[in-house]
Design a protein around this motif. Structure first.
Motif, mmCIF file in Angstrom:
data_model
loop_
_atom_site.group_PDB
_atom_site.id
_atom_site.type_symbol
_atom_site.label_atom_id
_atom_site.label_comp_id
_atom_site.label_asym_id
_atom_site.label_seq_id
_atom_site.Cartn_x
_atom_site.Cartn_y
_atom_site.Cartn_z
ATOM 1 N N ASN A 270 59.389 -8.695 -86.820
ATOM 2 C CA ASN A 270 59.053 -10.118 -86.950
ATOM 3 C C ASN A 270 57.995 -10.393 -88.014
ATOM 4 O O ASN A 270 57.323 -11.416 -87.981
ATOM 5 N N THR B 227 62.822 -14.387 -88.277
ATOM 6 C CA THR B 227 62.507 -13.543 -89.431
ATOM 7 C C THR B 227 63.775 -13.160 -90.176
ATOM 8 O O THR B 227 63.844 -13.257 -91.412
ATOM 9 N N LYS B 228 64.791 -12.741 -89.431
ATOM 10 C CA LYS B 228 66.069 -12.337 -90.023
ATOM 11 C C LYS B 228 66.727 -13.504 -90.766
ATOM 12 O O LYS B 228 67.215 -13.352 -91.898
ATOM 13 N N ARG C 256 54.739 -21.391 -85.614
ATOM 14 C CA ARG C 256 55.579 -20.191 -85.607
ATOM 15 C C ARG C 256 54.947 -19.077 -86.449
ATOM 16 O O ARG C 256 55.371 -17.926 -86.366
ATOM 17 N N GLU D 200 53.173 -12.823 -89.721
ATOM 18 C CA GLU D 200 53.815 -12.450 -88.458
ATOM 19 C C GLU D 200 54.352 -13.697 -87.787
ATOM 20 O O GLU D 200 53.598 -14.634 -87.499
ATOM 21 N N PRO E 152 57.029 -12.122 -80.309
ATOM 22 C CA PRO E 152 57.647 -11.921 -81.622
ATOM 23 C C PRO E 152 58.975 -12.667 -81.749
ATOM 24 O O PRO E 152 59.718 -12.814 -80.767
ATOM 25 N N ASP E 153 59.279 -13.140 -82.968
ATOM 26 C CA ASP E 153 60.543 -13.851 -83.207
ATOM 27 C C ASP E 153 61.319 -13.156 -84.334
ATOM 28 O O ASP E 153 61.326 -13.607 -85.483
ATOM 29 N N PRO E 154 61.979 -12.037 -83.999
ATOM 30 C CA PRO E 154 62.738 -11.321 -85.038
ATOM 31 C C PRO E 154 63.938 -12.107 -85.553
ATOM 32 O O PRO E 154 64.351 -11.933 -86.702
ATOM 33 N N GLU E 155 64.503 -12.992 -84.717
ATOM 34 C CA GLU E 155 65.669 -13.777 -85.146
ATOM 35 C C GLU E 155 65.295 -14.747 -86.263
ATOM 36 O O GLU E 155 66.004 -14.865 -87.263
ATOM 37 N N LYS F 53 57.362 -17.019 -81.534
ATOM 38 C CA LYS F 53 57.945 -18.214 -80.927
ATOM 39 C C LYS F 53 56.835 -19.251 -80.747
ATOM 40 O O LYS F 53 55.697 -18.888 -80.439
ATOM 41 N N SER G 179 61.055 -7.409 -94.740
ATOM 42 C CA SER G 179 60.478 -7.509 -93.401
ATOM 43 C C SER G 179 59.897 -6.165 -93.010
ATOM 44 O O SER G 179 60.133 -5.145 -93.656
#
Length: 446
Positions: A417, A395-396, A367, A381, A390-393, A384, A411
């Motif tokens: 992400n 990251t959040k 990841r 960075e 990109p995996d912004p979820e 998935k 971030s």
């Protein structure tokens, strides 16, 4: 202040009761558009620790977004700023000038890349300095167009919003923006790999791609300036492939275009050099600085070649608060601390520590798509698993859990992400590694 213990400590759940009270008061008193990253309210800060109003001690891996580079409330800065406060707080340099402004200009002329004759003008914020750099370039070239790059961030004023690439949250609903602003493709090695290894690793090739776009969309005869962050900040701590910046600079010089380096986030030892331009040996025509310049006091600057800086007419540059005397005293103390405490070398040590730790984590976890950056400006960075998506979820969720665990981390990135690490150079190895250990445990849990 030095009595603030340099250890992580959770006295309450985060946010604690006092912070919750202040969160409610903020909602009732402060404009909704002013967001906050952390759900805690600071009471004290020193070195690598921020203590909140509930007595929680948080590991600071953000430095107030690269501002308190030498550590919060650094002793020399506190001493010199307090001395100046007792003398006078303001006269306006344009009315009754003072030595501190001149001394800061002399220091920046000495420290910034290049040996030629230089001049400096002081302002309040990074955005304001960027706007003035564009004014100066337009005055010098008598041309109007300006080129910035994909993923760029240059500020929140009207012109700097136009230069900034990302719409949400910086630009959405705030237009129309300043005209004669154009955008060119950046060298983004991690994502350029999708288009072939050569483009990802050959900075000169990536620069030729950008120059082709500039020639077609704008034309050198209309172009006053190219502005670029040597390492992008909000865009994701993107380090262009080697050769990208020198090739752009060479083209600018061959075509009568002013090359502006926005070192607001990268300046003052942050990247393991006093300025990030030094990593590729380039000498910008103009260099914009702020953030780390005065350890938290509001100050910014434009420094550059004398003939360019002196192009605007007398009184064409300035501002009521620009080069405030207390901020100038803080800046001189900050520069002295960087030089006397060897903080450029310390940033390089932090890079080695962080990349070693994060690189080992990357080898175990697909990841983590990329680990990049220089000095104490390092990014991860997140993608998935097994892809470049990109995996912004993730990251959040990782950020929220880190904050609850007492680690301040931020971030960034166009796709939301990227984790960015901006520890103060005063942080201890132990505290830094503990913060990274906490993030590793959270990442495994997620």
């Amino acid at each position: 202040m030095s009595a603030l213990e340099q250890s992580r400590h959770l006295a309450t759940a985060i946010p604690g009761p006092r912070s919750c009270e202040l969160i409610a008061r903020k909602s009732a008193a402060v404009a909704r558009g002013v967001g906050t990253t952390m759900p805690v309210y600071a009471a004290r800060a020193f070195g690598g620790i921020v203590e909140d109003v509930d007595g929680n001690r948080l590991i600071d891996l953000g430095s107030g977004i690269a501002v308190t580079t030498i550590g919060n409330a650094s002793p020399k800065v506190v001493e010199r700023a307090a001395e100046q406060l007792h003398k006078f707080t303001h006269t306006c340099f344009m009315v009754t000038p003072y030595e501190g402004y001149v001394a800061v200009a002399e220091a920046l002329n000495r420290l910034t890349p290049g040996d030629g004759d230089k001049r400096t003008a002081l302002f309040n914020s990074g955005s304001e300095a960027v706007e003035n750099a564009v004014k100066i370039a337009r005055s010098y070239t008598r041309k109007q167009a300006v080129v910035s790059f994909d993923h760029a961030y240059h500020g929140r004023t009207n012109l700097t919003m136009a230069l900034t690439a990302k719409s949400m949250p910086y630009k959405h609903g705030f237009g129309p923006f300043a005209p004669e602003i154009y955008r060119a493709p950046l060298s983004y090695p991690f994502r350029d790999a999708e288009f072939g290894k050569e483009l990802a690793t050959d900075g000169e090739l990536a620069a030729r791609r950008a120059i082709t776009v500039i020639d077609k969309q704008v034309g050198a005869d209309n172009l006053a300036a190219v502005i670029i962050e040597p390492i992008q900040g909000e865009g994701g701590f993107i380090v262009p492939a080697e050769g990208f910046l020198p090739t752009l600079l060479e083209w600018c010089h061959a075509n009568g275009v002013v090359f502006i380096a926005d070192e607001v986030q990268t300046g003052f030892a942050r990247t393991g050099a006093m300025f990030a331009c030094e990593h590729e040996g380039i000498v910008p025509d103009l260099i914009v600085t702020a953030k780390g310049i005065a350890d938290g006091m509001p100050l910014s600057a434009v420094t550059g070649r004398a003939e360019i800086m002196d192009a605007p007419h007398v009184s064409g540059l300035g501002g009521t608060y620009g080069g405030n005397p207390v901020a100038c005293a803080a800046a001189l103390a900050t520069i002295e601390t960087i030089e006397s405490d060897g903080l450029v070398a310390r940033a390089a040590q932090i890079e080695t520590l962080m990349k070693d730790k994060l690189g080992r984590l990357q080898a175990e976890d697909d990841r983590i798509g990329d680990v990049r950056g220089r000095g104490a400006m390092i990014a991860v960075e997140l993608v998935k698993p097994g892809t470049l998506e990109p995996d912004p979820e993730l990251t959040k969720n990782l950020l929220a859990a880190a904050h609850r665990a007492g680690v301040i981390v931020l971030s960034c990135g166009t796709f939301g992400n990227v984790l960015r690490f901006l520890p103060p150079l005063a942080i201890s190895d132990e505290l830094l590694l503990e913060g990274l250990d906490v993030l590793e445990l959270i990442l495994r849990d997620l």
